[in-house]
Design a protein around this motif. Structure first.
Motif, PDB file in Angstrom:
ATOM      1  N   TYR A  61       3.337  -2.024   1.331  1.00 27.73           N
ATOM      2  CA  TYR A  61       3.778  -1.704   2.683  1.00 27.73           C
ATOM      3  C   TYR A  61       3.925  -2.997   3.479  1.00 27.73           C
ATOM      4  N   ARG A  62       5.168  -3.411   3.740  1.00 25.64           N
ATOM      5  CA  ARG A  62       5.482  -4.581   4.548  1.00 25.64           C
ATOM      6  C   ARG A  62       4.764  -5.835   4.052  1.00 25.64           C
ATOM      7  N   CYS A  63       4.882  -6.099   2.781  1.00 23.31           N
ATOM      8  CA  CYS A  63       4.219  -7.264   2.188  1.00 23.31           C
ATOM      9  C   CYS A  63       5.200  -8.418   2.040  1.00 23.31           C
ATOM     10  N   LYS A  64       4.753  -9.623   2.368  1.00 21.14           N
ATOM     11  CA  LYS A  64       5.538 -10.829   2.159  1.00 21.14           C
ATOM     12  C   LYS A  64       5.132 -11.459   0.826  1.00 21.14           C
ATOM     13  N   GLY A  65       6.068 -12.186   0.231  1.00 18.05           N
ATOM     14  CA  GLY A  65       5.770 -12.824  -1.049  1.00 18.05           C
ATOM     15  C   GLY A  65       5.664 -11.838  -2.194  1.00 18.05           C
ATOM     16  N   LEU A  66       6.342 -10.705  -2.072  1.00 16.98           N
ATOM     17  CA  LEU A  66       6.257  -9.679  -3.109  1.00 16.98           C
ATOM     18  C   LEU A  66       6.856 -10.173  -4.419  1.00 16.98           C
ATOM     19  N   ASP A  67       7.937 -10.955  -4.352  1.00 16.05           N
ATOM     20  CA  ASP A  67       8.548 -11.471  -5.573  1.00 16.05           C
ATOM     21  C   ASP A  67       7.568 -12.381  -6.326  1.00 16.05           C
ATOM     22  N   THR A  68       6.800 -13.174  -5.589  1.00 16.20           N
ATOM     23  CA  THR A  68       5.803 -14.046  -6.216  1.00 16.20           C
ATOM     24  C   THR A  68       4.694 -13.230  -6.863  1.00 16.20           C
ATOM     25  N   MET A  69       4.272 -12.170  -6.193  1.00 19.39           N
ATOM     26  CA  MET A  69       3.236 -11.305  -6.757  1.00 19.39           C
ATOM     27  C   MET A  69       3.711 -10.675  -8.062  1.00 19.39           C
ATOM     28  N   PHE A  70       4.977 -10.236  -8.105  1.00 17.31           N
ATOM     29  CA  PHE A  70       5.503  -9.649  -9.330  1.00 17.31           C
ATOM     30  C   PHE A  70       5.619 -10.680 -10.450  1.00 17.31           C
ATOM     31  N   GLU A  71       5.970 -11.912 -10.084  1.00 16.80           N
ATOM     32  CA  GLU A  71       6.055 -12.959 -11.099  1.00 16.80           C
ATOM     33  C   GLU A  71       4.687 -13.225 -11.724  1.00 16.80           C
ATOM     34  N   LYS A  72       3.624 -13.196 -10.899  1.00 13.63           N
ATOM     35  CA  LYS A  72       2.272 -13.356 -11.437  1.00 13.63           C
ATOM     36  C   LYS A  72       1.892 -12.183 -12.332  1.00 13.63           C
ATOM     37  N   ASP A  93       0.330   1.676 -18.552  1.00 15.01           N
ATOM     38  CA  ASP A  93       0.898   2.982 -18.876  1.00 15.01           C
ATOM     39  C   ASP A  93       0.317   4.129 -18.050  1.00 15.01           C
ATOM     40  N   THR A  94      -0.541   3.832 -17.064  1.00 17.97           N
ATOM     41  CA  THR A  94      -1.041   4.899 -16.200  1.00 17.97           C
ATOM     42  C   THR A  94      -0.232   5.022 -14.904  1.00 17.97           C
ATOM     43  N   VAL A  95       0.551   4.001 -14.550  1.00 10.85           N
ATOM     44  CA  VAL A  95       1.266   3.998 -13.272  1.00 10.85           C
ATOM     45  C   VAL A  95       2.452   4.963 -13.327  1.00 10.85           C
ATOM     46  N   GLU A  96       2.473   5.924 -12.387  1.00 12.14           N
ATOM     47  CA  GLU A  96       3.551   6.916 -12.321  1.00 12.14           C
ATOM     48  C   GLU A  96       4.382   6.790 -11.047  1.00 12.14           C
ATOM     49  N   ILE A  97       3.832   6.162 -10.002  1.00 17.43           N
ATOM     50  CA  ILE A  97       4.522   6.061  -8.713  1.00 17.43           C
ATOM     51  C   ILE A  97       4.563   4.605  -8.270  1.00 17.43           C
ATOM     52  N   LEU A  98       5.744   4.127  -7.888  1.00 18.24           N
ATOM     53  CA  LEU A  98       5.907   2.796  -7.299  1.00 18.24           C
ATOM     54  C   LEU A  98       6.640   2.971  -5.976  1.00 18.24           C
ATOM     55  N   HIS A  99       5.989   2.525  -4.898  1.00 21.64           N
ATOM     56  CA  HIS A  99       6.542   2.709  -3.554  1.00 21.64           C
ATOM     57  C   HIS A  99       6.535   1.363  -2.854  1.00 21.64           C
ATOM     58  N   ILE A 100       7.716   0.876  -2.483  1.00 22.73           N
ATOM     59  CA  ILE A 100       7.831  -0.392  -1.766  1.00 22.73           C
ATOM     60  C   ILE A 100       8.525  -0.130  -0.441  1.00 22.73           C
ATOM     61  N   LEU A 101       7.820  -0.385   0.649  1.00 20.39           N
ATOM     62  CA  LEU A 101       8.382  -0.189   1.984  1.00 20.39           C
ATOM     63  C   LEU A 101       8.373  -1.522   2.724  1.00 20.39           C
ATOM     64  N   GLY A 102       9.551  -2.075   2.958  1.00 19.11           N
ATOM     65  CA  GLY A 102       9.667  -3.297   3.745  1.00 19.11           C
ATOM     66  C   GLY A 102       9.270  -4.538   2.971  1.00 19.11           C
ATOM     67  N   SER A 103      10.189  -5.410   2.734  1.00 19.59           N
ATOM     68  CA  SER A 103       9.902  -6.703   2.120  1.00 19.59           C
ATOM     69  C   SER A 103      10.926  -7.687   2.658  1.00 19.59           C
ATOM     70  N   PRO A 104      10.659  -8.240   3.847  1.00 18.59           N
ATOM     71  CA  PRO A 104      11.682  -9.022   4.563  1.00 18.59           C
ATOM     72  C   PRO A 104      12.109 -10.303   3.867  1.00 18.59           C
ATOM     73  N   ASP A 105      11.228 -10.863   3.007  1.00 16.75           N
ATOM     74  CA  ASP A 105      11.593 -12.135   2.382  1.00 16.75           C
ATOM     75  C   ASP A 105      11.922 -11.969   0.901  1.00 16.75           C
ATOM     76  N   TRP A 106      12.226 -10.756   0.480  1.00 15.41           N
ATOM     77  CA  TRP A 106      12.540 -10.505  -0.927  1.00 15.41           C
ATOM     78  C   TRP A 106      13.797 -11.276  -1.354  1.00 15.41           C
ATOM     79  N   ILE A 107      13.665 -12.062  -2.439  1.00 18.27           N
ATOM     80  CA  ILE A 107      14.833 -12.777  -2.971  1.00 18.27           C
ATOM     81  C   ILE A 107      15.060 -12.452  -4.439  1.00 18.27           C
TER      82      ILE A 107
END
Length: 910
Positions: free
Chosen positions: A718-729, A741-755
């Protein structure tokens, strides 16, 4: 026909011009908002009159063989949608004003209410009499001269089941004669008139998504009236009315003023029908054949066994043709093969003589009372009778109900939500009030009481006492001892400010005390002398500032202090060694917890600490990382809701020890960051998930997040910055930890600096992913830009929603160099797209969704093609979007468009 077109233009041009002038410019002006709103209502009324005139011209033209031009029909369609569009813009005005409220309290739907809500109900298809009654009512609804329809008959005869089936029939697209169907259960026998009317008013407003603040009946009626006048047609269903209701005072437009409004009510009393309706239908009991068929359906094959069948038919006869009694008794005897049990049942039904009610009610009470008598043990009987402590038509939260039972040392539970029929509740109250021991109860819930009489509590044999959901202002200061009372329910008496010491001291055997929703500021010091207390529930006691010592409550198992005003924990908290359930959530003044408290709660199974400020633990071992580790070390803990702040990962988060401790939790919510203002709506969406991690308003939290994915079913950003860096890690750790293999829901709301993510995973990191929500990724050009780096194959994907992504051009894109010619999403059923102005394509031709059922599109003006195939014609159930968008869609062939046209539902919003 050209003349008719000119008439249409004259009639519509000026009202529409005025209307859209208001919508574009005036509605945003707060100073003139009230005056403009009144004028807007007048313009809408004039426009509807113009519509009627056009229809009259069309009817006249049709009589002489002339047909309307397509432009005329299109104008009429647009006019029909205008009221809902106005409601939408009113809601937008509220948002733009930033105060969340309209002047005069007028609120548009947010979201829009569905036209008709399906209500679970037993079918009446196999009941000839009930089916005939439904056909009669449906015929009445179709007639212009029948506006108010009354359905009456004795309790348990099937009135509610009948109108539920009618309501559900109206949910079908083929029955769209009403723009909205409003179902309200009244069902309150003794409440004061004004309170009753306010309840009905509020329920109708809730159904319309209309907010009514605390105000006079007249003001609320005005708002409700204005909102209903915006509907072309409506059907109001009032179920279980006990006394005549003045609909004018509630705010229901008179049926002379609103020609498209109709009403159905059900009641046990003919005089209510005579005063409120124009035409009535009496629901009679089932005939012998229908009664037997229903009984056989409830009891099963055992009812036709040789020696059982004559007894089963005799038992059916004792149920006197009442569907409720037949279903209850039949279910009680289902699977019982011993003839002696059937004989005992028949004799018990014939002997049963309730001490109250009239002869007709006795016919219902007898079999239900017998069904209670044959429950297998006293524990289950006690659990069943607990339900009658709640008001009529009260939706009883199962978790709370089980919590009560456990506090009373009952062991049985229910797997589903509970809402009992009002007749069954009446029987339960009658049973529990007439018992001499075990479960004798005093039930005064939801009846509008302002005070408690001392003589009501004088009995020395009551076990349970309920005064919940009233308007009690004060309690008796001195009460004669109530030595046998184990349960005292006083919740939601919102005017109650004080619990006198002399009152509480009278209940020394108390095991359950619920004061939720009261305005109390403190509790008596005698609380810690209630040594038998197992459950203390204080939900939303917002004025409660302090709690007395809990030293003496060694048997306390449940402590719920959610949404209170306390700033510190009470003395003795760390000594509650029997405590199993602790809820300290949403206490905004609570800033610190002594570090020694948690390790002392050795039997704790449930802990909720979310929604507070940056909660701190004080003492030598007060670091959040240390406390988190110690909390996870509690042997019995299976449910944990906690905020970990925005600091780095807790100590040992990368070790298998911590991951294994997380695995033992059956349910958890870990909040990383801060719950900021405005996140409440987001949190409401995610309340029901089981094992989740929520990142809120943070910037690159921690060095590693893989351990948080390891056992989660839902991940929210929810409105997280640096999300691309977190995913790279996260991708960098995939070589070590593999997929999640347990994750069934992925919800991303607001990522203003997503590149975008530059790394690419070597495996599908989320192979079980079923639901994807993307909202506000302002630089995302294609969903595949997120999916491909994470290696997502989406073979389990059911639902995808992409909203407010201004750079999105394609949803699914396949690399031109990909050796796989066709990509199939075999389980995808729903695609929802909104506010993506550059979106041109859902997918390339080699992407297939063979089981797609629902497509929703809003404000995607460049999306001209859906890439649906002939295969989708058999699977698509609904396509939602603006009429203009649908008309301009491009298709591979006309057959696909024509076959899918019945699935299209025009949206009311722009």
């Amino acid at each position: 026909m050209e003349v008719l077109s000119s008439v249409v233009g004259v009639l519509l041009a000026e009202p529409c011009r005025a209307l859209f002038t208001f919508l574009r410019s005036k509605i945003k002006n707060p100073f003139y908002f009230n005056a403009n709103l009144r004028a807007l209502r007048k313009e809408i009324e004039d426009l509807m009159e113009s519509r009627d005139q056009v229809n009259e011209h069309l009817e006249s033209a049709a009589k002489v063989g002339q047909t309307a031009l397509p432009q005329v029909r299109q104008w009429l369609r647009r006019v029909e949608r205008l009221p809902n569009q106005v409601a939408y813009w009113l809601n937008e005005a509220r948002r733009l004003r930033g105060d969340g409220k309209f002047p005069e309290g007028v609120a548009g739907p947010d979201p829009f209410p569905v036209r008709s809500e399906y209500i679970p109900a037993p079918t009446i298809d196999d009941q000839a009499t009930a089916s005939r009654n439904m056909a009669k009512v449906m015929n009445m609804l179709s007639r212009e001269d029948m506006k108010r329809i009354g359905i009456w008959g004795m309790g348990g005869v099937g009135k509610t089941t009948l109108v539920k089936n009618i309501n559900n029939k109206l949910t079908s697209p083929s029955h769209d004669s009403f723009s909205i169907v409003i179902w309200i259960t009244v069902s309150n026998k003794t409440q004061e008139t004004e309170s009753e009317l306010k309840k009905v008013q509020r329920l109708i407003a809730d159904r319309l998504k209309l907010t009514l603040t605390e105000e006079s009946m007249e003001a609320g009626a005005g708002k409700l009236h204005a909102r209903l006048m915006m509907e072309k047609t409506f059907l109001l269903i009032l179920d279980d009315v006990w006394d005549p209701i003045d609909l004018n005072l509630v705010g229901i437009p008179t049926l002379e003023l609103h020609k498209g409004g109709k009403m159905i009510l059900t009641t046990r009393f003919s005089h209510v029908c005579l005063q409120m309706t124009e035409v009535t239908l009496k629901v009679e009991v089932l005939n012998e054949e229908e009664a037997w068929r229903l009984f056989y359906k409830s009891a099963g094959e055992v009812a036709i066994l040789g020696d059982v069948e004559p007894l089963a038919k005799a038992v059916t006869k004792e149920c006197a043709g009442l569907p409720l009694a037949i279903v209850v008794v039949g279910a009680s005897l289902r699977g019982k093969r011993m003839v002696e049990l059937w004989k005992d049942a028949l004799n018990a039904l014939r002997r049963s003589e309730p001490l109250i009610r009239g002869r007709m009610e006795d016919k219902v009470y007898n079999p239900i009372k017998w069904s209670y008598d044959v429950l297998p043990n006293q524990c289950i009987k006690s659990c069943f009778l607990f339900c009658c402590l709640f008001p009529e038509d009260f939706r009883i939260d199962v978790d709370k109900l089980v919590m009560y039972w456990l506090a009373e040392e009952q062991t049985d539970g229910l797997p589903v939500a509970v809402k009992i029929h009002d007749v069954i509740r009446d029987v339960s109250v009658w049973i529990s009030s007439s018992l001499e021991k075990e479960c004798k109860s005093l039930v005064r819930s939801g009846i509008g009481l302002h005070q408690i009489r001392e003589d009501e509590l004088s009995s020395e044999s009551h076990k349970r006492v309920s005064f919940m959901n009233n308007q009690i202002r004060e309690l008796p200061n001195a009460v004669r001892g109530c030595p046998t009372v184990s349960t005292l329910l006083l919740q939601w008496n919102q005017e109650l400010e004080e619990i006198p010491d002399g009152f509480l001291a009278a209940f020394m055997s108390l095991k359950i005390l619920d004061l939720s929703g009261c305005y109390i500021k403190s509790l008596p010091s005698c609380l810690d002398r209630l040594v038998e207390l197992r459950a203390l529930v204080l939900v939303n006691c917002s004025s409660l500032e302090t709690l007395p010592s809990l030293w003496g409550l060694a048997k306390l198992q449940v402590l719920v202090c959610s949404g209170t005003g306390i700033s510190t924990l009470p003395q003795g908290m760390g000594k509650l060694t029997s405590l199993r359930h602790l809820d300290l959530s949403f206490n905004l003044n609570l800033e610190a917890i002594p570090a020694e408290v948690m390790p002392g709660l050795s039997k704790l199974e449930y802990l909720d600490m979310i929604g507070n400020k940056q909660l701190k633990f004080t003492g030598e071992r007060g670091e959040i990382s240390t406390q988190f580790k110690e909390i996870l070390s509690l042997d019995q803990l299976i449910t944990l809701f906690i905020g970990l702040g925005s600091s780095s990962c807790p100590v040992e988060t990368t070790s298998n020890t911590l991951v294994n401790r997380m695995k033992k939790l059956k349910k958890f919510k870990l909040f990383i960051g801060f719950i900021s203002r405005g996140a409440e709506a987001f949190l409401a969406v995610i309340r029901e998930s089981t094992r989740m991690v929520i990142f809120m308003d943070i910037h690159q939290w921690g060095e590693r997040i893989a351990w948080l994915f390891a056992n989660s079913t839902s991940i929210y950003f929810y409105r997280c910055k640096g999300l691309d860096t977190m995913f790279e890690k996260l991708i960098a750790s995939s070589d070590e930890v593999g997929s999640f293999d347990t994750v069934e829901i992925l919800h991303i709301l607001g990522s203003p600096d997503w590149i975008g993510v530059r790394s690419i995973a070597k495996c599908d990191m989320l192979p079980s992913l079923k639901y994807i929500y993307l909202d506000g990724l302002i630089h995302l050009s294609c969903f595949s830009d997120l999916a491909l780096p994470l290696g997502l194959k989406l073979s389990e994907l059911i639902f995808i929603s992409v909203q407010n992504c201004p750079q999105l051009e394609e949803l699914f894109k396949i690399d031109q160099n990909c050796s796989i010619m066709d990509v199939v999403f075999p389980n995808l059923k729903t695609i929802s797209l909104g506010n993506c102005p550059r979106l041109r394509s859902v997918s390339w031709q080699n992407v297939a969704c063979p089981h797609l059922e629902v497509v929703g599109v809003s404000n995607c003006p460049l999306l001209k093609k859906l890439n649906l195939t002939a295969q989708n014609v058999g699977t698509i159930k609904k396509i939602d979007g603006r009429q203009e968008w649908w008309d301009e869609l491009e298709w591979d062939n006309d057959d696909i468009k024509n076959n899918l046209h019945p699935c299209f539902t025009p949206s009311p919003w722009p």
